[in-house]
Scaffold this active site. Structure first.
Site, PDB file in Angstrom:
ATOM      1  N   PHE A  11      43.769 -14.698 -46.031  1.00  0.00           N
ATOM      2  CA  PHE A  11      44.799 -13.612 -45.525  1.00  0.00           C
ATOM      3  C   PHE A  11      46.155 -14.075 -45.437  1.00  0.00           C
ATOM      4  CE2 PHE A  11      46.376 -10.510 -42.630  1.00  0.00           C
ATOM      5  CZ  PHE A  11      46.051  -9.366 -42.893  1.00  0.00           C
ATOM      6  N   GLU A  12      46.462 -15.427 -45.116  1.00  0.00           N
ATOM      7  CA  GLU A  12      47.622 -16.006 -44.958  1.00  0.00           C
ATOM      8  C   GLU A  12      48.358 -16.551 -46.272  1.00  0.00           C
ATOM      9  OE1 GLU A  12      45.979 -15.457 -41.333  1.00  0.00           O
ATOM     10  OE2 GLU A  12      45.177 -16.714 -42.911  1.00  0.00           O
ATOM     11  N   ARG A  29      30.664 -22.708 -57.621  1.00  0.00           N
ATOM     12  CA  ARG A  29      31.789 -22.361 -58.238  1.00  0.00           C
ATOM     13  C   ARG A  29      32.963 -23.556 -57.986  1.00  0.00           C
ATOM     14  NH1 ARG A  29      29.003 -18.338 -57.780  1.00  0.00           N
ATOM     15  NH2 ARG A  29      28.839 -16.497 -59.184  1.00  0.00           N
ATOM     16  N   ILE A  80      33.565 -15.826 -47.834  1.00  0.00           N
ATOM     17  CA  ILE A  80      32.199 -15.709 -48.221  1.00  0.00           C
ATOM     18  C   ILE A  80      31.606 -14.443 -47.595  1.00  0.00           C
ATOM     19  CG2 ILE A  80      29.846 -16.593 -48.029  1.00  0.00           C
ATOM     20  CD1 ILE A  80      31.651 -19.387 -48.117  1.00  0.00           C
ATOM     21  N   HIS A 121      34.614  -7.463 -42.479  1.00  0.00           N
ATOM     22  CA  HIS A 121      35.729  -8.538 -42.584  1.00  0.00           C
ATOM     23  C   HIS A 121      36.037  -9.119 -43.696  1.00  0.00           C
ATOM     24  CE1 HIS A 121      37.691 -12.357 -41.512  1.00  0.00           C
ATOM     25  NE2 HIS A 121      38.420 -11.527 -40.967  1.00  0.00           N
ATOM     26  N   ASP A 132      28.073 -10.434 -42.614  1.00  0.00           N
ATOM     27  CA  ASP A 132      27.455  -9.320 -42.014  1.00  0.00           C
ATOM     28  C   ASP A 132      28.216  -8.190 -41.494  1.00  0.00           C
ATOM     29  OD1 ASP A 132      24.910 -10.346 -42.184  1.00  0.00           O
ATOM     30  OD2 ASP A 132      24.767 -11.341 -40.224  1.00  0.00           O
TER      31      ASP A 132
END
Length: 158
Positions: free
Chosen positions: A62-63, A132, A87, A93, A90
């Site tokens: 997010f930053e 990855r 990742i 977010h 549940d």
């Protein structure tokens, strides 16, 4: 007709910044390793005394946009690579972080004219992220190649 392309031949003169998220550092440090290996093999000095490379650590994906924006404003770099790993869990977010990180990074790149490589893995599982980040393929290498190509392309356009 002019054909303008980025190359990897003169990439040793590029100044690169990497903005990397600490969250999911098991993954992001592997991406960083692949990225540094590629940059080094293409002539970028990746040592701690390098004046060609800066690395900024942020708490999470997010930053990434705000620090990328600050680096872009300084005008010291030819390209910025963002590295992160989000990742799915549940809760929603995941969707919020991925959407804001991707939109933010794209906005900063468009508004500043500085190429910013979106090197944020978005996976459903940790296993997919690990694959990855080095088990099958290290996408950090690919993100560095994109940075070298875009950095040289932007120089060719100026």
């Amino acid at each position: 007709m002019a054909i303008i392309e980025g190359t990897f031949e003169n990439s040793s003169s590029l100044k690169v910044a990497i903005v990397i998220a600490r969250f999911n550092d098991l993954i992001t440090t592997k991406l960083l390793s692949g990225c540094l290996d590629c940059l080094s093999r293409h002539g970028i000095n990746v040592s701690e005394s390098s004046n060609q490379l800066d690395i900024a650590w942020v708490p999470g994906a997010f930053e990434l946009p705000i620090v990328s924006q600050e680096l872009a404003k300084k005008g010291k770099h030819d390209v910025v690579i963002t590295l992160g790993a989000v990742i799915r869990g549940d809760t929603p977010h995941f969707d919020v972080v991925v959407a804001e990180a991707s939109k933010g990074i794209a906005t900063v790149s468009r508004e500043t004219g500085l190429p910013i490589i979106f090197g944020v893995l978005t996976t459903d599982t940790m296993q997919q992220a690990l694959e990855r980040a080095g088990i099958k393929n290290n996408l950090g290498w690919s993100y560095a190649l994109q940075a070298l190509e875009m950095g040289s392309l932007m120089k060719a356009l100026s």
